[in-house]
Design a protein around this motif. Structure first.
Motif, PDB file in Angstrom:
ATOM      1  N   THR A 178       0.716  -1.107   0.122  1.00  0.00           N
ATOM      2  CA  THR A 178       0.048  -0.016  -0.038  1.00  0.00           C
ATOM      3  C   THR A 178       0.787   1.159   0.125  1.00  0.00           C
ATOM      4  O   THR A 178       0.291   2.350  -0.532  1.00  0.00           O
ATOM      5  CB  THR A 178      -1.042  -0.056   1.280  1.00  0.00           C
ATOM      6  OG1 THR A 178       0.116   0.059   2.152  1.00  0.00           O
ATOM      7  CG2 THR A 178      -1.733  -0.982   1.174  1.00  0.00           C
ATOM      8  N   GLY A 179       2.022   1.293   0.481  1.00  0.00           N
ATOM      9  CA  GLY A 179       3.002   2.343   0.700  1.00  0.00           C
ATOM     10  C   GLY A 179       2.580   3.207   1.810  1.00  0.00           C
ATOM     11  O   GLY A 179       3.220   4.175   2.163  1.00  0.00           O
ATOM     12  N   ILE A 180       1.745   2.520   2.728  1.00  0.00           N
ATOM     13  CA  ILE A 180       1.441   3.308   3.885  1.00  0.00           C
ATOM     14  C   ILE A 180       2.077   2.554   5.169  1.00  0.00           C
ATOM     15  O   ILE A 180       1.831   1.432   5.329  1.00  0.00           O
ATOM     16  CB  ILE A 180      -0.132   3.275   4.140  1.00  0.00           C
ATOM     17  CG1 ILE A 180      -0.739   3.769   2.807  1.00  0.00           C
ATOM     18  CG2 ILE A 180      -0.620   3.838   5.310  1.00  0.00           C
ATOM     19  CD1 ILE A 180      -2.272   3.592   2.841  1.00  0.00           C
ATOM     20  N   ILE A 192     -11.729   3.558   4.361  1.00  0.00           N
ATOM     21  CA  ILE A 192     -11.978   3.734   2.914  1.00  0.00           C
ATOM     22  C   ILE A 192     -12.498   2.408   2.305  1.00  0.00           C
ATOM     23  O   ILE A 192     -13.483   2.610   1.404  1.00  0.00           O
ATOM     24  CB  ILE A 192     -10.893   4.305   2.242  1.00  0.00           C
ATOM     25  CG1 ILE A 192     -10.429   5.661   2.440  1.00  0.00           C
ATOM     26  CG2 ILE A 192     -11.000   4.405   0.682  1.00  0.00           C
ATOM     27  CD1 ILE A 192      -9.228   6.315   1.826  1.00  0.00           C
TER      28      ILE A 192
ATOM     29  N   ASP B 175       2.134   8.637   3.653  1.00  0.00           N
ATOM     30  CA  ASP B 175       0.995   8.013   3.650  1.00  0.00           C
ATOM     31  C   ASP B 175      -0.343   8.585   3.035  1.00  0.00           C
ATOM     32  O   ASP B 175      -1.144   8.141   2.123  1.00  0.00           O
ATOM     33  CB  ASP B 175       0.482   7.585   4.997  1.00  0.00           C
ATOM     34  CG  ASP B 175       1.467   6.417   5.695  1.00  0.00           C
ATOM     35  OD1 ASP B 175       2.582   6.003   5.162  1.00  0.00           O
ATOM     36  OD2 ASP B 175       1.462   6.366   7.084  1.00  0.00           O
ATOM     37  N   ASN B 178      -0.246   8.511  -0.679  1.00  0.00           N
ATOM     38  CA  ASN B 178      -0.614   7.345  -1.169  1.00  0.00           C
ATOM     39  C   ASN B 178      -2.035   7.211  -1.001  1.00  0.00           C
ATOM     40  O   ASN B 178      -2.729   6.661  -2.100  1.00  0.00           O
ATOM     41  CB  ASN B 178       0.163   6.220  -0.103  1.00  0.00           C
ATOM     42  CG  ASN B 178       1.339   5.673  -0.797  1.00  0.00           C
ATOM     43  OD1 ASN B 178       1.414   5.108  -1.873  1.00  0.00           O
ATOM     44  ND2 ASN B 178       2.225   5.766   0.065  1.00  0.00           N
ATOM     45  N   ILE B 179      -2.800   7.544  -0.231  1.00  0.00           N
ATOM     46  CA  ILE B 179      -4.203   7.679   0.017  1.00  0.00           C
ATOM     47  C   ILE B 179      -4.729   8.186  -0.938  1.00  0.00           C
ATOM     48  O   ILE B 179      -5.685   8.064  -1.755  1.00  0.00           O
ATOM     49  CB  ILE B 179      -4.588   8.064   1.328  1.00  0.00           C
ATOM     50  CG1 ILE B 179      -4.222   6.929   2.412  1.00  0.00           C
ATOM     51  CG2 ILE B 179      -6.148   8.229   1.598  1.00  0.00           C
ATOM     52  CD1 ILE B 179      -4.065   7.419   3.990  1.00  0.00           C
ATOM     53  N   LYS B 182      -4.003   6.714  -4.679  1.00  0.00           N
ATOM     54  CA  LYS B 182      -4.473   5.401  -4.996  1.00  0.00           C
ATOM     55  C   LYS B 182      -5.882   5.070  -4.258  1.00  0.00           C
ATOM     56  O   LYS B 182      -6.526   4.364  -4.944  1.00  0.00           O
ATOM     57  CB  LYS B 182      -3.620   4.361  -4.376  1.00  0.00           C
ATOM     58  CG  LYS B 182      -2.200   4.526  -5.165  1.00  0.00           C
ATOM     59  CD  LYS B 182      -1.464   3.265  -4.825  1.00  0.00           C
ATOM     60  CE  LYS B 182      -0.729   3.587  -3.484  1.00  0.00           C
ATOM     61  NZ  LYS B 182       0.454   2.284  -3.102  1.00  0.00           N
ATOM     62  N   TYR B 183      -6.109   5.499  -2.981  1.00  0.00           N
ATOM     63  CA  TYR B 183      -7.335   4.998  -2.377  1.00  0.00           C
ATOM     64  C   TYR B 183      -8.315   5.512  -2.169  1.00  0.00           C
ATOM     65  O   TYR B 183      -9.618   5.130  -2.188  1.00  0.00           O
ATOM     66  CB  TYR B 183      -6.752   4.298  -1.187  1.00  0.00           C
ATOM     67  CG  TYR B 183      -5.727   3.346  -1.266  1.00  0.00           C
ATOM     68  CD1 TYR B 183      -5.704   2.353  -1.966  1.00  0.00           C
ATOM     69  CD2 TYR B 183      -4.482   3.489  -0.537  1.00  0.00           C
ATOM     70  CE1 TYR B 183      -4.654   1.336  -2.150  1.00  0.00           C
ATOM     71  CE2 TYR B 183      -3.337   2.735  -0.587  1.00  0.00           C
ATOM     72  CZ  TYR B 183      -3.596   1.745  -1.726  1.00  0.00           C
ATOM     73  OH  TYR B 183      -2.536   0.720  -1.660  1.00  0.00           O
ATOM     74  N   LEU B 184      -8.313   7.032  -2.532  1.00  0.00           N
ATOM     75  CA  LEU B 184      -9.635   7.684  -2.257  1.00  0.00           C
ATOM     76  C   LEU B 184     -10.462   7.460  -3.508  1.00  0.00           C
ATOM     77  O   LEU B 184      -9.862   7.612  -4.727  1.00  0.00           O
ATOM     78  CB  LEU B 184      -9.442   9.069  -1.848  1.00  0.00           C
ATOM     79  CG  LEU B 184      -9.225   9.411  -0.417  1.00  0.00           C
ATOM     80  CD1 LEU B 184      -8.751  10.871  -0.321  1.00  0.00           C
ATOM     81  CD2 LEU B 184     -10.459   9.141   0.402  1.00  0.00           C
TER      82      LEU B 184
END
Lengths: 201, 232
Positions: A178-180, A192, B175, B178-179, B182-184
């Motif tokens: 994830t890179g997180i 999310i 972080d 990235n969010i 990619k993720y939102l």
């Protein structure tokens, strides 16, 4: 799908009329067996391990509103079970998207059987998708959920029955994919993706 | 690595063409734009900045393989270095973080409140961490060093403690990037997302240089001074 076996279904539906109707429609089927009916989710949670269903048919209204967006977190203990929504009033499409399919009150028995079969195979596909590294593996998702809920490595190891070493290696893989890195970043990721709800944080 | 570094005789404007991120460094030294063809040295003299310090800061900021050695460290004016770091803290807290905060609020329409709230909460937690990180430096580390420079009797502190406890405040920005990338889920506010991302990327880079200057310039400077005391 294997024709020699039948699939166990549990219905969670507060209306006895609708539950009885659904049972009646599936009565003729030798492919699907109704193993139980209950009208609330708390009772289901106690019985689920003993009944070992293949499929749940759940009216989304039985789930607390704020948990409806995190269906899989609620059923974390039974990741392989397909879950269908049984809908007879308006439910947000974001909520329905999490289910393997939607049964509506005007569906015929044929339609319902087809939908049930599709739901079972879509859950198998989903499982394979996770296992083949499309995103996180199922185990990584379990660890991620625990991390997001604020558990320490030791607690996660105990909960999932794995060693701390394994927890750490899952966490490394989660971060690599994830890179997180931070716990709060992983929590946002879990929110999310509807893996947890905001009141679980 | 000594070759190709910025030097005192270079035109200051050429430095900015080489690395536009230095615009921020200049403003923290108090240097205003509009310096014409003046060299680094000339501009430093005008603003009463010591040019060895200025050069070390711009070189560390631009060249990732460069760190000053002891012969360069001894030339540095530590009080001015602290002034510079202090100015960076003010800039981050008053400018950068509040502008990112504002941009993050723009990313969601009312019916996506759920996402907006998660992101705002994440960022406000981050902001608290940054505030704590900086205030430790402002209230403990910097006063200790200034006292040391004034040859005051030593307080019960050692720069090693700072080195050991210098917490990471960069990871969470990565972080967040990235969010956002990619993720939102996609929505109509892509432009707003782009702007926020540019801003966060720039901040991340600038902050990482700031921390590098603290670890690779400030700490060695203070160690030298501490050693001098201990030898007495």
């Amino acid at each position: 799908m294997n024709n020699d076996r039948y699939y166990k279904i549990i219905i969670v539906e507060p209306s006895p009329i609708i539950a009885a109707g659904l049972k009646h429609l599936l009565h003729e089927s030798n492919e699907f067996v109704i193993a139980g009916h209950m009208d609330n989710i708390a009772y289901l949670k106690n019985r689920i391990a003993a009944l070992r269903p293949d499929l749940l048919i759940v009216n989304p209204v039985v789930i607390d509103f704020d948990k409806r967006f995190a269906l899989r977190s609620l059923f974390q203990d039974i990741p392989n079970v397909a879950i269908m929504a049984l809908v007879h009033n308006y439910i947000d499409s974001d909520i329905l998207r999490q289910y393997n399919g939607v049964i509506e009150i005007y569906d015929t028995s044929n339609t319902i059987e087809t939908k049930l079969r599709n739901a079972l195979s879509s859950q198998i596909d989903k499982k394979e998708f996770f296992e083949n590294g499309g995103d996180l593996t199922e185990r990584e998702i379990d660890v991620l959920i625990a991390v997001a809920k604020g558990l320490m490595n030791k607690e996660i190891a105990d909960k999932l029955n794995i060693s701390i070493h394994t927890v750490i290696s899952h966490r490394k893989n989660i971060t690599r994919k994830t890179g997180i890195k931070s716990v709060s970043g992983l929590t946002v990721y879990a929110l999310i993706n509807n893996l947890i709800t905001s009141d679980e944080v | 690595m000594k070759h190709g570094l910025f030097t005192a005789k270079m035109k200051l404007s050429d430095l900015l063409f080489a690395d536009y991120n230095l615009i921020l460094v200049l403003s923290r030294f108090g240097i205003k734009l509009g310096f014409g063809e003046k060299s680094v040295e000339e501009v430093c003299n005008k603003y009463h900045i010591s040019s060895p310090l200025f050069l070390v800061v711009v070189n560390v900021s631009t060249y990732s393989e460069y760190f000053p050695d002891e012969s360069e460290i001894v030339l540095l004016n530590v009080n001015e270095l602290i002034d510079y770091l202090h100015a960076s803290h003010i800039y981050y807290l008053e400018d950068k973080i509040s502008s990112i905060e504002k941009q993050l609020k723009e990313l969601y329409s009312k019916d996506e409140k759920r996402y907006g709230e998660m992101i705002e909460r994440f960022f406000s937690e981050y902001k608290n961490e940054v505030v704590n990180h900086f205030s430790y430096e402002e209230n403990t580390v910097f006063p200790y060093i200034r006292n040391l420079l004034k040859q005051n009797t030593k307080v019960n502190y050692h720069i090693n403690q700072f080195e050991k406890n210098h917490s990471n405040i960069e990871d969470k920005l990565t972080d967040l990037i990235n969010i956002l990338i990619k993720y939102l889920p996609e929505n109509e506010r892509n432009k707003e997302k782009e702007n926020a991302l540019f801003n966060i990327f720039l901040f991340t880079k600038d902050l990482s240089k700031h921390i590098l200057i603290e670890n690779k310039v400030l700490v060695p400077c203070v160690k030298l001074i501490e050693e001098k005391y201990e030898q007495r």
